[in-house]
Design an enzyme around this catalytic site. Structure first.
Site, mmCIF file in Angstrom:
data_model
loop_
_atom_site.group_PDB
_atom_site.id
_atom_site.type_symbol
_atom_site.label_atom_id
_atom_site.label_comp_id
_atom_site.label_asym_id
_atom_site.label_seq_id
_atom_site.Cartn_x
_atom_site.Cartn_y
_atom_site.Cartn_z
ATOM 1 N N ASP A 129 2.703 -7.080 -13.948
ATOM 2 C CA ASP A 129 3.384 -8.219 -13.353
ATOM 3 C C ASP A 129 4.874 -7.868 -13.342
ATOM 4 O OD1 ASP A 129 4.829 -10.674 -13.048
ATOM 5 O OD2 ASP A 129 3.051 -11.786 -13.683
ATOM 6 N N SER A 155 3.949 1.793 2.096
ATOM 7 C CA SER A 155 4.802 2.077 3.258
ATOM 8 C C SER A 155 6.266 2.201 2.850
ATOM 9 C CB SER A 155 4.629 0.992 4.324
ATOM 10 O OG SER A 155 4.970 -0.284 3.816
ATOM 11 N N CYS A 203 7.796 -11.300 4.177
ATOM 12 C CA CYS A 203 7.295 -11.382 5.555
ATOM 13 C C CYS A 203 6.975 -12.835 5.885
ATOM 14 C CB CYS A 203 6.075 -10.479 5.762
ATOM 15 S SG CYS A 203 4.676 -10.844 4.688
ATOM 16 N N PRO A 221 0.794 -1.237 0.000
ATOM 17 C CA PRO A 221 0.000 0.000 0.000
ATOM 18 C C PRO A 221 0.822 1.280 0.000
ATOM 19 C CG PRO A 221 0.078 -0.873 2.222
ATOM 20 C CD PRO A 221 0.806 -1.879 1.355
#
EC number: 2.1.1.178
Length: 479
Positions: free
Chosen positions: A176, A130, A247, A128
């Site tokens: 992509d 950050s 992550c 988003p």
């Protein structure tokens, strides 16, 4: 701190036992995963210094603990979250800080380690926003960032966060990421690939994150990650820096992907060790020099970060098969450019040589100069910032340009009171006790630009975009 029930597949636990170094406790890993995640913020140094922000929020009673790998990052504790959510505070709305998980600040710290000053950067999986906004702050809004996002629904969120934070040096694309190695070969000084992954590190935020987990899906995801990393490495110039992060916690999506790149391109790939990135970084250091952050080490999300350097040029990938199409903008130069610049300066909008004026029909835009060499090679979803729309009586200055470019000490700046600022964010006109003298008003609060407005008699006409209007309580400490 309260614990929550996390779903752990048996095969996942087996895999973690095998992946975790003997220096770490598996019981502490399970315990850390079951603790709710600490909230954290990153101060937007494009708008305010760390010292000034800390002074600004000192009366609020917020407890801030420094994040060791990010000077402008802090874990935050507040007593008034229920009455006033962090994302609804005036300081967040005006872009003074970004709500960002502490671990996700690591990749950008790695990208700029060792006094690295890239001029053209790609964030290959940007939404988003950050990390894109963190990169822009590290670059001081100079140079250029190509922020790509494959998910169409997330591009709008990405742009909203870039705009809120006052960022002017960014171009958005919607592809992509596997196309960039062929489309933009060796064009970037630095690339961040925060790769799509199985998300094993986010269970503290989402206890059901592993509901659809399987060892087979890890292997499928790793295959995609290898293709993305290959593309990113081809798009990186020789001597450039690439940071690969996830992550997640399994080795297949982390170390193995990086080792595959090294095996494929041998001496063209150099691993840059991250053991000195911050104090105690060695606690997460792998033998290869990567950071494999299990959640119990720093009490944060699980994360993985690798930093690579491209040592030599590579043979080109096959040319992309798509057509870019005609570019609808033309440069604005000479007398026209001077007229726009003078009119913008008169209302407090200022920029430097890093941004160039372009035009599309009645629209006037500012593009980062460093991105112009990519025009014609790739199709942009959005490029730079929209400065104005021209009309018979002059220019209609755009909100995103005001947030990014306005000088809050300009002669036309008008500082709102707390009550007036709340009215502004609610989309209402302002009736100040002493109206401003000028007809064109740069509205500010906490010495931050909120928008450009017109004075009509004793009233300041609200120009805050309708889609951003907020209701409810917006300020800490006021009734």
């Amino acid at each position: 701190m309260a614990q929550h029930a996390v779903y752990f597949p048996d095969a996942f636990l087996t895999q973690m036992r095998e992946a975790m170094p003997s220096t770490l406790s598996f019981d502490e890993f399970i315990s850390a995963c079951q603790r709710p995640l600490r909230r954290s913020i990153r101060i937007n140094t494009l708008k305010i210094s760390v010292a000034d922000f800390l002074a600004l929020i000192a009366p609020y009673g917020w407890s801030l603990t420094p994040i060791p790998w990010c000077h402008e990052g802090f874990w935050i504790e507040r007593d008034d979250e229920e009455a006033l959510p962090l994302g609804s505070t005036a300081e967040h709305l005006s872009g003074l800080f970004y709500i960002q998980e502490a671990s996700s600040m690591l990749p950008v710290a790695a990208l700029f380690a060792d006094d690295n000053h890239p001029q053209r950067v790609m964030d290959m999986a940007a939404a988003p926003g950050s990390k894109t906004t963190q990169i822009a702050a590290r670059m001081g809004n100079r140079g250029a960032i190509l922020a790509n996002e494959f998910s169409a629904s997330r591009v709008k969120v990405l742009h909203a966060n870039i705009s809120r934070c006052g960022i002017a040096n960014t171009a958005l694309t919607h592809f992509d990421g596997r196309v960039f190695g062929a489309a933009l070969p060796e064009m970037f000084d630095a690339i961040l690939l925060d790769a799509p992954c199985s998300g094993e590190g986010v269970v503290r935020k989402d206890p059901d994150a592993l509901k659809n987990w399987s060892p087979e899906s890890n292997l499928d995801i790793a295959a995609t990650q290898r293709e993305l990393l290959d593309s990113a490495f081809h798009a990186l110039r020789p001597g450039g820096t690439l940071v690969y992060s996830t992550c997640t916690l399994n080795r297949q999506e982390n170390e193995a992907v990086c080792l595959w790149l090294k095996e494929t391109y041998a001496d063209a790939v150099e691993f840059l060790p991250l053991g000195d990135l911050f104090p105690d970084a060695d606690r997460a250091l792998t033998p290869e020099g990567f950071l494999h952050v299990f959640p119990q080490i720093y009490d944060c999300e699980g994360f993985f970060v690798a930093r690579l350097r491209k040592m030599s040029s590579l043979p080109a990938m096959p040319a992309p098969g798509y057509k870019v199409g005609a570019f609808p903008f033309t440069p604005l130069k000479g007398r026209e450019a001077l007229h726009v610049t003078q009119a913008a300066n008169a209302v407090g909008l200022l920029w430097d040589e890093n941004l160039h004026l372009w035009q599309r029909e009645k629209e006037v835009w500012l593009f980062p100069a460093e991105i112009e060499s990519l025009i014609g090679k790739v199709r942009f979803s959005r490029l730079g910032i929209k400065l104005a729309e021209s009309h018979n009586k002059g220019y209609r200055w755009q909100h995103e340009a005001t947030i990014a470019l306005a000088c809050p000490t300009h002669a036309h700046a008008f500082e709102l009171s707390v009550q007036e600022a709340e009215e502004w964010y609610r989309g209402r006109d302002i009736y100040p006790q002493t109206p401003p003298a000028a007809d064109d008003v740069l509205v500010t609060f906490q010495h931050q630009p909120l928008g450009l407005a017109k004075r009509i008699g004793a009233r300041i006409k609200n120009s805050y975009p309708r889609e951003l209007v907020r209701d409810g309580k917006l300020f800490t400490g006021n009734s």
